[in-house]
Enzyme design. Structure first.
Site, mmCIF file in Angstrom:
data_model
loop_
_atom_site.group_PDB
_atom_site.id
_atom_site.type_symbol
_atom_site.label_atom_id
_atom_site.label_comp_id
_atom_site.label_asym_id
_atom_site.label_seq_id
_atom_site.Cartn_x
_atom_site.Cartn_y
_atom_site.Cartn_z
ATOM 1 N N ARG A 123 35.597 48.290 45.796
ATOM 2 C CA ARG A 123 35.909 48.513 47.206
ATOM 3 C C ARG A 123 37.250 49.184 47.466
ATOM 4 N NH1 ARG A 123 33.537 43.973 46.194
ATOM 5 N NH2 ARG A 123 31.461 43.600 47.037
ATOM 6 N N ILE A 139 34.604 41.801 34.213
ATOM 7 C CA ILE A 139 33.653 41.665 33.107
ATOM 8 C C ILE A 139 34.065 42.557 31.934
ATOM 9 C CG2 ILE A 139 31.723 40.997 34.597
ATOM 10 C CD1 ILE A 139 30.819 43.881 34.708
ATOM 11 N N HIS A 171 32.118 36.047 36.222
ATOM 12 C CA HIS A 171 30.967 36.957 36.287
ATOM 13 C C HIS A 171 30.500 37.437 34.909
ATOM 14 C CE1 HIS A 171 32.109 37.933 40.736
ATOM 15 N NE2 HIS A 171 31.467 36.798 40.613
HETATM 16 P P1 CNA Z 1 36.801 44.892 44.721
HETATM 17 O O1 CNA Z 1 36.005 44.327 45.824
HETATM 18 O O2 CNA Z 1 36.466 46.254 44.220
HETATM 19 O O3 CNA Z 1 38.332 44.864 45.192
HETATM 20 C C1 CNA Z 1 39.363 45.396 44.408
HETATM 21 C C2 CNA Z 1 40.646 45.314 45.209
HETATM 22 O O4 CNA Z 1 41.715 45.658 44.344
HETATM 23 C C3 CNA Z 1 40.696 46.255 46.392
HETATM 24 O O5 CNA Z 1 41.025 45.514 47.559
HETATM 25 C C4 CNA Z 1 41.822 47.254 46.042
HETATM 26 O O6 CNA Z 1 42.609 47.591 47.157
HETATM 27 C C5 CNA Z 1 42.636 46.486 45.061
HETATM 28 N N1 CNA Z 1 43.315 47.274 44.029
HETATM 29 C C6 CNA Z 1 42.808 48.292 43.280
HETATM 30 N N2 CNA Z 1 43.710 48.682 42.355
HETATM 31 C C7 CNA Z 1 44.813 47.915 42.547
HETATM 32 C C8 CNA Z 1 46.077 47.842 41.919
HETATM 33 N N3 CNA Z 1 46.402 48.631 40.871
HETATM 34 N N4 CNA Z 1 46.988 46.973 42.397
HETATM 35 C C9 CNA Z 1 46.709 46.169 43.458
HETATM 36 N N5 CNA Z 1 45.515 46.173 44.091
HETATM 37 C C10 CNA Z 1 44.574 47.038 43.628
HETATM 38 O O7 CNA Z 1 36.788 43.937 43.442
HETATM 39 P P2 CNA Z 1 36.674 42.355 43.348
HETATM 40 O O8 CNA Z 1 37.017 42.013 41.957
HETATM 41 O O9 CNA Z 1 37.379 41.694 44.453
HETATM 42 O O10 CNA Z 1 35.113 42.144 43.583
HETATM 43 C C11 CNA Z 1 34.411 41.435 42.722
HETATM 44 C C12 CNA Z 1 33.392 42.262 41.903
HETATM 45 C C13 CNA Z 1 33.869 43.564 41.345
HETATM 46 C C14 CNA Z 1 33.093 41.439 40.701
HETATM 47 O O11 CNA Z 1 31.740 41.117 40.715
HETATM 48 C C15 CNA Z 1 33.421 42.283 39.474
HETATM 49 O O12 CNA Z 1 32.539 42.001 38.411
HETATM 50 C C16 CNA Z 1 33.265 43.675 39.952
HETATM 51 N N6 CNA Z 1 33.916 44.736 39.154
HETATM 52 C C17 CNA Z 1 34.567 44.471 37.988
HETATM 53 C C18 CNA Z 1 35.164 45.495 37.274
HETATM 54 C C19 CNA Z 1 35.876 45.180 35.983
HETATM 55 O O13 CNA Z 1 35.461 44.283 35.249
HETATM 56 N N7 CNA Z 1 36.982 45.874 35.695
HETATM 57 C C20 CNA Z 1 35.106 46.820 37.763
HETATM 58 C C21 CNA Z 1 34.416 47.071 38.965
HETATM 59 C C22 CNA Z 1 33.828 46.013 39.644
#
Ligand code: CNA
Length: 246
Positions: free
Chosen positions: A37, A106, A122
């Site tokens: 998001r 994940i 997750h």
């Molecule tokens: P989200 O809903 O995508 O939110 C991410 C948040 O992080 C956003 O509000 C951004 O503004 C903020 N953000 C991005 N980069 C930075 C940064 N460098 N510093 C500070 N803030 C930042 O993700 P959530 O984790 O809240 O939602 C949960 C989902 C996303 C879960 O089910 C995960 O499995 C899923 N997910 C995981 C990955 C991963 O494992 N890396 C990647 C993409 C999605």
């Protein structure tokens, strides 16, 4: 960065008895993994179908080829390495300050950075198993194949050990995470929109204990529904803020 605020938080964190971190996809954007998001997140990409469907149990069952195509393209990042935010948490744990990392991610980057107590709400892309016989499959069983990955033993479909949309969270991990957060006297939240439930609802569990003096600090680029309950909200990168808290 507000140096005075950072100094205050650093001292408070160092004095805490049970600090816990709760994080999400924003922790790994500095490692090159897009979040969902955020401004460059997968939800802003133009796919003909929403990620909520393409990463759901319904899609896996009804259209497995489509599920695996999307999963391979978007969720697997074998080249990704931890960034300074992951290393800062590992160091806080090593110093005996941080008791647990609760993550919605994940990607396994916390463990790669050296964190030991990581509660993966997750699941993990590092684990796969057969949907038919339940046997564990190789770590690269999905990444090294194309189409629908098949079990070598029974021919069933191999799936990732991740929680898809429409599925329950692993009860033991959720309970352990809840207990950590209920005990916390310093809850640091980083890189999560705090909109995916029931994971985000864990923050409310801490809320119940707030009379007991738990500090809530949120580090996230965008607003979250919990900002109003936080003692401090920092809208800067976790990759810069978390190392500054050491
Ligand atoms: P989200 O809903 O995508 O939110 C991410 C948040 O992080 C956003 O509000 C951004 O503004 C903020 N953000 C991005 N980069 C930075 C940064 N460098 N510093 C500070 N803030 C930042 O993700 P959530 O984790 O809240 O939602 C949960 C989902 C996303 C879960 O089910 C995960 O499995 C899923 N997910 C995981 C990955 C991963 O494992 N890396 C990647 C993409 C999605």
């Amino acid at each position: 960065m507000n140096e005075t605020l950072i100094r205050t938080l650093r001292e408070k964190l160092a004095q805490s008895e049970h600090a816990v971190f709760f994080g999400g996809a924003g922790m790994s954007t500095a490692s090159g993994i897009p979040d969902f998001r955020g401004s460059a997140g997968l939800y802003t990409e133009s796919e003909e179908e929403s990620p909520e469907y393409l990463l759901s149990d319904s899609c896996l069952l009804r259209e497995p080829a489509r599920f695996f195509d999307y999963y391979r393209r978007n969720m697997l990042h074998p080249e990704a390495r931890p960034n300074p935010a992951h290393y800062a948490l590992a160091e806080l744990e090593k110093r005996g300050i941080l008791k647990a990392v609760v993550t919605q991610n994940i990607d396994g980057l916390h463990q790669m950075a050296g964190s030991r107590r990581v509660l993966e709400l997750h699941g993990s892309t590092a684990r796969n198993y057969c949907m038919k016989c339940g046997s564990p499959a190789e770590r690269d069983a999905i990444s090294s194949t194309s189409g629908i990955p098949r079990c070598e033993t029974c021919g069933g479909t191999i799936r990732p050990d991740v929680v898809l949309y429409g599925e329950f969270l692993p009860a033991d991990v959720f309970t352990a995470a809840r207990e950590e957060i209920e005990q916390a006297d310093f809850l640091l939240v980083g890189g999560s929109s705090l909109t995916v439930n029931p994971a985000a609802s864990l923050i409310t569990r801490m809320g119940r204990r707030r009379g007991g003096g738990c500090s809530l600090v949120i580090v996230n680029f965008d607003e979250t529904p919990y900002d109003e309950y936080a003692d401090a909200v920092i809208r800067e990168s976790v990759a810069e803020v978390l190392p500054a808290l050491l």
